[in-house]
Motif scaffolding. Structure first.
Motif, PDB file in Angstrom:
ATOM      1  N   CYS A  85       0.818  -1.206   0.000  1.00 31.66           N
ATOM      2  CA  CYS A  85       0.000   0.000   0.000  1.00 31.66           C
ATOM      3  C   CYS A  85       0.858   1.264   0.000  1.00 31.66           C
ATOM      4  N   LEU A  89      -1.987   3.935  -4.255  1.00 28.42           N
ATOM      5  CA  LEU A  89      -2.803   2.736  -4.442  1.00 28.42           C
ATOM      6  C   LEU A  89      -4.174   3.119  -4.969  1.00 28.42           C
ATOM      7  N   ILE A 131      -1.275  -1.399   5.393  1.00 30.93           N
ATOM      8  CA  ILE A 131      -2.625  -1.061   4.943  1.00 30.93           C
ATOM      9  C   ILE A 131      -3.006   0.369   5.300  1.00 30.93           C
ATOM     10  N   ALA A 134      -2.544   3.440   2.649  1.00 30.54           N
ATOM     11  CA  ALA A 134      -3.459   3.675   1.529  1.00 30.54           C
ATOM     12  C   ALA A 134      -4.395   4.839   1.839  1.00 30.54           C
TER      13      ALA A 134
END
Length: 291
Positions: A85, A89, A131, A134
């Motif tokens: 990410c 993204l 994560i 992102a």
């Protein structure tokens, strides 16, 4: 209990027999390359994944989150598609993209699947690294993938994709780093969270011995002690977590097999730090151990 997998016999044994010794556990996962700090860490991750739950690995950089995810995919005998990410993204990075191709000398439009569609269609693992790097507006596309529905509508083909049996998601998060954003509650609630601590003591020593070029036991013991002090200093706010990275320490051990320890630590750890105060702290610490 319903499981999402026909687990290998050894893993079923591990879930039933919580009394296995750590040596037995290490033997079980040695091919995966990650030795967990405790048996519970691995048992809990295996239990969650076997129930079809998503797992979020949380911890500082360099604690082995990606290696742990790879170990889990090896234990479940499943390939793993990965997403790295970043702020760039987008839906194409997740789902795939359309491209021009030729079939029998005719130009056609083909869809090239991305990691999400590939993992869902194959019924394998999906790993989402960092994560929280992102953009928040990108991740809601995965809401249906991450809940009980295990479905997503491909925005490029309008196809409804339903994950095959065996599909599971592991994500990793580094909190508090530049460029990261807090996960919203809707997304966080779709995961079981497992906190990954730094390896220390005998486990770190075994990792150095098995995965670096350093063979000198005296130097290995000194690097283990250095790591303990770096982790302690980072926990007190005297150093950034980058200074305590196990990945950086392993790099220093590799370099130390050829060049002097202080220089190895400078190249692998000290020079990565932005503040001169932190650089001096690590240099003084290294000089204390490696005189």
């Amino acid at each position: 209990m319903q499981t999402n997998y026909n687990l290998p016999e050894k893993i079923n044994d591990l879930l039933i027999e919580h009394t296995r010794t750590n040596n037995q556990l290490q033997e079980l996962i040695k091919d995966g390359g990650y030795v967990p700090p405790s048996e519970d860490l691995l048992v809990d991750a295996i239990t969650a994944l076997s129930m079809g739950k998503n797992v979020l690995l949380k911890g500082p950089t360099g604690t082995g989150k990606t290696r742990f995810a790879e170990t889990l995919s090896n234990l479940f005998r499943q390939p793993m598609f990965s997403i790295n990410c970043s702020v760039d993204l987008d839906a194409e990075s997740l789902m795939g993209f359309k491209t021009l191709a030729y079939e029998e000398e005719k130009q056609v439009i083909q869809f090239v699947p991305g990691p999400v569609t590939s993992a869902m269609n194959a019924g394998t693992f999906l790993y989402i690294d960092e994560i929280n790097m992102a953009k928040p507006e990108t991740l809601p596309l995965l809401n249906g993938v991450l809940d009980y529905r295990r479905t997503v509508t491909n925005p490029f083909t309008n196809e409804l994709i339903t994950a095959k049996t065996g599909f599971n998601v592991i994500a990793a998060i580094n909190e508090g780093y530049v460029g990261t954003v807090p996960l919203n509650e809707a997304l966080k609630n779709r995961f079981v969270v497992i906190d990954i601590p730094y390896l220390q003591g005998e486990q770190l020593k075994e990792l150095i011995q098995s995965q670096t070029w350093l063979t000198d036991e005296r130097l290995t013991d000194l690097f283990v002690s250095l790591s303990e002090d770096l982790i302690h200093a980072a926990s007190q706010g005297k150093l950034s977590e980058d200074a305590a990275s196990i990945r950086a320490l392993l790099d220093a051990c590799d370099l130390c097999s050829v060049i002097p320890p202080q220089r190895a630590i400078q190249r692998a750890i000290t020079d990565k730090l932005d503040e001169q105060r932190e650089q001096e702290f690590v240099k003084n610490l290294a000089d204390t151990f490696f005189q």
